[in-house]
Design a protein around this motif. Structure first.
Motif, short mmCIF file in Angstrom:
data_model
loop_
_atom_site.label_atom_id
_atom_site.label_comp_id
_atom_site.label_asym_id
_atom_site.label_seq_id
_atom_site.Cartn_x
_atom_site.Cartn_y
_atom_site.Cartn_z
N UNK A 17 7.80 -5.77 13.64
CA UNK A 17 8.03 -4.56 12.82
C UNK A 17 7.06 -4.98 11.46
N UNK A 18 6.24 -5.60 12.12
CA UNK A 18 5.16 -5.70 10.93
C UNK A 18 3.66 -5.31 11.66
N UNK A 19 2.53 -5.66 10.50
CA UNK A 19 1.13 -5.72 11.14
C UNK A 19 0.57 -6.95 10.87
N UNK A 79 -7.85 -4.42 4.26
CA UNK A 79 -6.44 -4.30 5.04
C UNK A 79 -6.41 -3.23 6.07
N UNK A 80 -7.40 -2.05 6.22
CA UNK A 80 -6.95 -0.62 6.68
C UNK A 80 -7.65 -0.75 8.17
N UNK A 81 -8.79 -2.67 7.80
CA UNK A 81 -9.22 -2.31 9.22
C UNK A 81 -8.69 -2.34 10.77
N UNK A 82 -7.86 -1.54 11.84
CA UNK A 82 -6.66 -0.76 12.51
C UNK A 82 -7.56 -1.97 13.66
N UNK A 132 0.72 4.18 0.11
CA UNK A 132 1.52 5.80 1.16
C UNK A 132 0.37 5.47 2.17
N UNK A 133 -0.85 5.41 1.63
CA UNK A 133 -2.07 5.89 3.09
C UNK A 133 -1.77 4.81 4.29
N UNK A 134 -1.66 3.45 3.84
CA UNK A 134 -1.72 2.06 4.14
C UNK A 134 -0.25 2.45 5.43
N UNK A 135 0.78 2.80 4.38
CA UNK A 135 2.27 2.48 4.87
C UNK A 135 2.41 3.27 5.61
N UNK A 136 1.93 4.48 5.78
CA UNK A 136 1.97 5.50 6.96
C UNK A 136 1.03 5.02 7.82
N UNK A 137 -0.03 4.55 7.54
CA UNK A 137 -0.89 4.57 9.03
C UNK A 137 -0.35 2.74 9.79
N UNK A 138 0.10 1.95 8.76
CA UNK A 138 1.10 1.03 9.53
C UNK A 138 2.28 1.67 10.17
N UNK A 139 3.16 2.63 10.17
CA UNK A 139 4.21 2.79 10.47
C UNK A 139 3.38 3.48 12.05
N UNK A 140 2.20 4.42 12.22
CA UNK A 140 2.12 5.16 12.62
C UNK A 140 1.49 3.59 14.43
N UNK A 141 0.95 3.05 13.60
CA UNK A 141 0.37 1.48 14.50
C UNK A 141 1.61 0.86 15.05
N UNK A 142 2.85 0.46 14.49
CA UNK A 142 3.67 -0.04 15.36
C UNK A 142 4.95 1.10 15.72
#
Length: 94
Positions: A35-37, A49-52, A10-20
């Protein structure tokens, strides 16, 4: 295949959505609607995987609405793949 639970948490998906939401221009073709990271250094090569700082927006299975490419799929895990060639140079970087 490696365990990829870290990419579905969940945390990764939420961060990915905010990034996109803040960055939707594909770093490979230069068109909007990413639409993808893309992990520039692949997770399979040891990247966090979490290193933005290693994230870049790209088009995935939902292809680019402008050029029709699955940019991230064409790039794959190759770290030396140059930008995709388009009929117009959309890249605004150095």
């Amino acid at each position: 295949m490696a365990d990829r639970d870290d990419l579905t948490a969940y945390g990764y998906r939420k961060a990915r959505a905010a990034f996109l939401a803040a960055n939707d221009v594909c770093h490979l073709c230069g068109h909007p609607g990413a639409n993808v990271v893309d992990h520039v250094t692949p997770v399979t090569a040891g990247a966090d995987p979490e290193d933005q700082d290693n994230w870049a927006p790209a088009h995935g299975i939902t292809r680019c609405p402008t050029c029709g490419r699955n940019c991230n799929g064409e790039k794959g895990a190759n770290t030396n793949t140059p930008r995709l060639v388009t009929s117009r140079d959309w890249y605004a970087g150095p």
